[in-house]
Design a protein around this motif. Sequence first.
Motif, mmCIF file in Angstrom:
data_model
loop_
_atom_site.group_PDB
_atom_site.id
_atom_site.type_symbol
_atom_site.label_atom_id
_atom_site.label_comp_id
_atom_site.label_asym_id
_atom_site.label_seq_id
_atom_site.Cartn_x
_atom_site.Cartn_y
_atom_site.Cartn_z
ATOM 1 N N VAL A 164 32.860 -6.342 -80.582
ATOM 2 C CA VAL A 164 33.757 -7.084 -81.456
ATOM 3 C C VAL A 164 33.055 -8.384 -81.819
ATOM 4 O O VAL A 164 32.641 -9.145 -80.933
ATOM 5 N N LYS A 165 32.894 -8.643 -83.106
ATOM 6 C CA LYS A 165 32.248 -9.863 -83.562
ATOM 7 C C LYS A 165 33.258 -11.003 -83.614
ATOM 8 O O LYS A 165 34.414 -10.806 -83.988
ATOM 9 N N LYS A 166 32.773 -12.189 -83.253
ATOM 10 C CA LYS A 166 33.673 -13.335 -83.283
ATOM 11 C C LYS A 166 32.899 -14.600 -83.620
ATOM 12 O O LYS A 166 31.865 -14.898 -83.010
ATOM 13 N N GLU A 167 33.387 -15.332 -84.603
ATOM 14 C CA GLU A 167 32.832 -16.638 -84.949
ATOM 15 C C GLU A 167 33.502 -17.680 -84.077
ATOM 16 O O GLU A 167 34.728 -17.677 -83.903
ATOM 17 N N GLY A 168 32.697 -18.578 -83.491
ATOM 18 C CA GLY A 168 33.309 -19.578 -82.627
ATOM 19 C C GLY A 168 32.311 -20.546 -82.043
ATOM 20 O O GLY A 168 31.144 -20.609 -82.455
ATOM 21 N N LEU A 169 32.764 -21.305 -81.061
ATOM 22 C CA LEU A 169 31.943 -22.264 -80.327
ATOM 23 C C LEU A 169 31.847 -21.774 -78.889
ATOM 24 O O LEU A 169 32.869 -21.509 -78.251
ATOM 25 N N TYR A 170 30.598 -21.660 -78.397
ATOM 26 C CA TYR A 170 30.380 -20.984 -77.118
ATOM 27 C C TYR A 170 29.552 -21.850 -76.159
ATOM 28 O O TYR A 170 28.700 -22.634 -76.582
ATOM 29 N N LEU A 171 29.829 -21.641 -74.880
ATOM 30 C CA LEU A 171 29.061 -22.286 -73.810
ATOM 31 C C LEU A 171 28.059 -21.288 -73.250
ATOM 32 O O LEU A 171 28.437 -20.194 -72.828
ATOM 33 N N GLN A 172 26.781 -21.654 -73.261
ATOM 34 C CA GLN A 172 25.758 -20.785 -72.690
ATOM 35 C C GLN A 172 25.795 -20.870 -71.168
ATOM 36 O O GLN A 172 25.823 -21.956 -70.588
ATOM 37 N N LEU A 173 25.787 -19.725 -70.520
ATOM 38 C CA LEU A 173 25.793 -19.672 -69.058
ATOM 39 C C LEU A 173 24.366 -19.617 -68.530
ATOM 40 O O LEU A 173 23.480 -19.045 -69.163
ATOM 41 N N PRO A 174 24.128 -20.194 -67.359
ATOM 42 C CA PRO A 174 22.816 -20.029 -66.726
ATOM 43 C C PRO A 174 22.522 -18.553 -66.479
ATOM 44 O O PRO A 174 23.435 -17.769 -66.189
ATOM 45 N N LEU A 175 21.244 -18.178 -66.588
ATOM 46 C CA LEU A 175 20.871 -16.794 -66.356
ATOM 47 C C LEU A 175 21.283 -16.347 -64.958
ATOM 48 O O LEU A 175 21.139 -17.090 -63.978
ATOM 49 N N LYS A 176 21.810 -15.147 -64.859
ATOM 50 C CA LYS A 176 22.198 -14.506 -63.596
ATOM 51 C C LYS A 176 23.466 -15.093 -62.968
ATOM 52 O O LYS A 176 23.863 -14.671 -61.883
ATOM 53 N N LEU A 177 24.077 -16.069 -63.645
ATOM 54 C CA LEU A 177 25.346 -16.588 -63.134
ATOM 55 C C LEU A 177 26.478 -15.691 -63.621
ATOM 56 O O LEU A 177 26.633 -15.477 -64.822
#
Length: 352
Positions: A300-313
């Motif tokens: 599902v595509k969604k336009e928005g504002l996102y927080l990048q998570l640390p890898l493997k978290l």
Amino acid sequence: MEIINTNYKIDNLSYALEHYFDENTVFFDIECTGLSPRKSYIYMIGYALRLGNCINITQLLAKNESEELEIIKEFENVIQNYERLLGFNSTRFDEHFIIERCRKYKFNTKIKSKKHIDMYLATTKAKCLINLPNYKQKTIEQFLGLNREDKYNGGELIPVYMHYSILNDSESKDLILLHNLEDIKGMISIVDILTYKDLLNCDLHYVNHNIEDNKLRCEIKSDISIPNTINKSREYGLYIIKHDRIYVTLNLYKGELNYYLPDYKNYYYIASEDMIIPKSLGENMDKNERKPASKKNCKVKKEGLYLQLPLKLEVQNKHIFKASFDAKEAYIDVNDISDDILIKITKYMLKH
């Protein structure tokens, strides 16, 4: 054997001093005529005891090898009344050296029965926070902004001790006593370095956060206050630790991302529209227009504002968004950000 006592007071007792150098703990440091306990002997044992904010340092000095067992026995008499030992590189060197020398004299030492904290080994567990060129005592002292009067190391003072042992001159004696005294004082001063190790496992508490200019900034409070400010950058953000506060800045992404549905077997994929529909709605469609969805296209595509998570978290019970199915970078919608997620990210950043 000669016994020399020195007393001084500490104005402010820090968390680490209260926690690690309590009244059941003995700081200690030995001086030897070489690095091998088979070929060398202990000529001095210095130890420190604490009573409130008063520190008593005792130095047991052997005039020659014939007095070595005497200073060892005196030290044994002291530590039998205490629960814990504290030193620097002391489990691998000082304790081992004492055990080997006691073996020579067939003397049954009790040093192994004590709980022993080696500040060198403990400090290396905090390398992710304090990346020093090495973890020697003087390097840690410099990191903490401490200065020493003593300009010698133990190896350089061996011939000075030998000179004293033969000639009994006061200048040589003063030099070796100063070196050991400064080592003990230095260990007491750098005990604060253990707060960094403890910070990695202490409780953290959310204070606040705000979003501005595609950045998320949050303030976290820890149960431990560190002596020196720490700054670290990561590809997804940065943090500053000052006293008991951790200030975290995290990168935000504004744009379109995909959420990949785990129950892809319940959907059809419409290639011409690059979209999915539930199978219950697509049964009447032309079979040439639809095909069973796969893990990679059930999105599902969604336009928005996102927080990048640390890898493997891993974050539980939140929708994870990606630019593509195989992308390593994972995001959550800023509307899904919670206090516990920010604390979890902060703990991850401190340890990695």
